[in-house]
Design an enzyme around this catalytic site. Structure first.
Site, short mmCIF file in Angstrom:
data_model
loop_
_atom_site.label_atom_id
_atom_site.label_comp_id
_atom_site.label_asym_id
_atom_site.label_seq_id
_atom_site.Cartn_x
_atom_site.Cartn_y
_atom_site.Cartn_z
CG HIS A 1 -1.79 -0.76 1.31
ND1 HIS A 1 -2.19 -1.71 2.49
CD2 HIS A 1 -3.05 -1.51 0.55
CE1 HIS A 1 -3.11 -2.70 2.07
NE2 HIS A 1 -3.54 -2.33 0.98
CB SER B 1 -4.35 -6.74 4.71
OG SER B 1 -4.19 -5.17 4.10
CE LYS C 1 -12.25 -6.97 2.73
NZ LYS C 1 -10.79 -6.30 2.31
NE ARG D 1 -3.20 -6.94 -4.69
CZ ARG D 1 -3.77 -7.84 -3.56
NH1 ARG D 1 -3.24 -8.19 -2.63
NH2 ARG D 1 -4.91 -8.04 -3.78
N1 COA Z 1 -0.59 -3.85 -1.54
C1 COA Z 1 -0.86 -4.91 -0.72
N2 COA Z 1 -2.17 -5.15 -0.56
C2 COA Z 1 -2.92 -4.69 -1.57
C3 COA Z 1 -2.59 -3.71 -2.61
C4 COA Z 1 -1.19 -3.32 -2.57
N3 COA Z 1 -0.93 -2.32 -3.39
N4 COA Z 1 -3.58 -3.49 -3.16
C5 COA Z 1 -4.74 -4.19 -2.76
N5 COA Z 1 -4.35 -4.97 -1.76
C6 COA Z 1 -5.01 -5.85 -0.81
C7 COA Z 1 -5.69 -5.25 0.33
O1 COA Z 1 -4.93 -5.42 1.47
C8 COA Z 1 -6.84 -6.19 0.60
O2 COA Z 1 -6.26 -7.37 1.45
P1 COA Z 1 -7.29 -8.32 2.00
O3 COA Z 1 -8.42 -8.73 1.43
O4 COA Z 1 -6.41 -9.31 2.31
O5 COA Z 1 -7.49 -7.51 3.26
C9 COA Z 1 -7.05 -6.69 -0.72
O6 COA Z 1 -6.23 -6.45 -1.69
C10 COA Z 1 -8.23 -6.09 -1.49
O7 COA Z 1 -8.14 -4.72 -1.62
P2 COA Z 1 -9.05 -3.59 -1.79
O8 COA Z 1 -9.90 -3.98 -3.24
O9 COA Z 1 -8.32 -2.41 -2.10
O10 COA Z 1 -10.01 -3.69 -0.91
P3 COA Z 1 -10.08 -2.94 0.44
O11 COA Z 1 -10.98 -4.05 1.38
O12 COA Z 1 -8.85 -2.85 1.01
O13 COA Z 1 -10.77 -1.86 0.21
C11 COA Z 1 -12.52 -0.40 -0.62
C12 COA Z 1 -11.93 -1.48 -0.70
C13 COA Z 1 -12.56 0.61 0.82
C14 COA Z 1 -12.02 0.55 -1.61
C15 COA Z 1 -14.29 -0.52 -1.17
O14 COA Z 1 -14.71 -1.54 -0.31
C16 COA Z 1 -15.03 0.55 -0.96
O15 COA Z 1 -14.75 1.50 -1.86
N6 COA Z 1 -15.70 0.70 0.01
C17 COA Z 1 -16.94 1.95 0.14
C18 COA Z 1 -18.07 1.42 -0.12
C19 COA Z 1 -18.32 1.57 -1.55
O16 COA Z 1 -18.37 2.27 -2.27
N7 COA Z 1 -18.47 0.23 -2.05
C20 COA Z 1 -18.70 -0.06 -3.60
C21 COA Z 1 -19.82 0.25 -4.15
S1 COA Z 1 -20.01 -0.18 -5.87
#
Ligand code: COA
Length: 159
Positions: free
Chosen positions: A17, A128, A41, A90
């Site tokens: 991140h 994560s 989550k 990724r």
């Molecule tokens: N390095 C390390 N890990 C990474 C990464 C990177 N560059 N990019 C993504 N990841 C990992 C994250 O750590 C996460 O890991 P985990 O599932 O093991 O915890 C996974 O990849 C998924 O990442 P991401 O897609 O960014 O999901 P997130 O849960 O971290 O965040 C939000 C998602 C918050 C952006 C999304 O849920 C959101 O927009 N929420 C608000 C509500 C909303 O608008 N929903 C959508 C309506 S259409």
């Protein structure tokens, strides 16, 4: 003023991140790291803890601030006047999910653009949940997370 939002659950924030945030901070005047509550989550760390880790880990980046949010991403982006969302990509497996999220967000607010930054090879596999899994079995995550997170994970899994 070009302002971008880097969102995530950050449970916890990893060096992958931080790589994305660091790259984005060189491309935009201002970056807001948006830490999503993501109650569904059932995060290991509280929202306050996740925000504190992100703040400590990005303290050296002068144009980066960290804010919690518990709303639709596009609503939060509008609230903070960011019309670009930056996410890390990724591997090919991320693509379909991110494609779907981007399309949904675009339908909700087509003024918000989503940009992707490819992760470098050393972070391609990092997530994560992998960090939480390694830590839960007392494995080393030294090179995968910032020091404040490593310390917090050790404390959490020593309990
Ligand atoms: N390095 C390390 N890990 C990474 C990464 C990177 N560059 N990019 C993504 N990841 C990992 C994250 O750590 C996460 O890991 P985990 O599932 O093991 O915890 C996974 O990849 C998924 O990442 P991401 O897609 O960014 O999901 P997130 O849960 O971290 O965040 C939000 C998602 C918050 C952006 C999304 O849920 C959101 O927009 N929420 C608000 C509500 C909303 O608008 N929903 C959508 C309506 S259409």
């Amino acid at each position: 003023m070009k302002k971008a939002l880097v969102p995530g659950t950050f449970d916890p924030i990893t060096n992958g991140h931080l790589d994305v945030i660091g790259r984005a901070s060189q491309m935009f005047d201002e970056i807001v790291v948006g830490v999503a509550a993501s109650a569904k989550k059932k995060p290991l760390f509280s929202l306050d803890e996740r925000v504190a880790f992100a703040r400590e880990a990005t303290a050296s980046l002068g144009n980066v601030t960290v804010q919690p949010f518990d709303d639709l991403l596009v609503h939060f982006a509008a609230d903070i006047n960011a019309n670009v969302v930056v996410k890390g990509l990724r591997a090919i497996t991320d693509f379909e999910y991110e494609f779907q999220m981007t399309a949904a967000n675009y339908r909700l607010n087509s003024d918000v653009e989503t940009m992707f930054i490819m992760s470098p090879p050393q972070y391609m596999y990092l997530s994560s949940s992998i960090v939480r899994e390694i830590s839960s079995f007392h494995g080393s995550v030294e090179d995968l997370v910032p020091a404040c997170v490593e310390k917090a994970l050790k404390a959490r899994f020593a309990e």
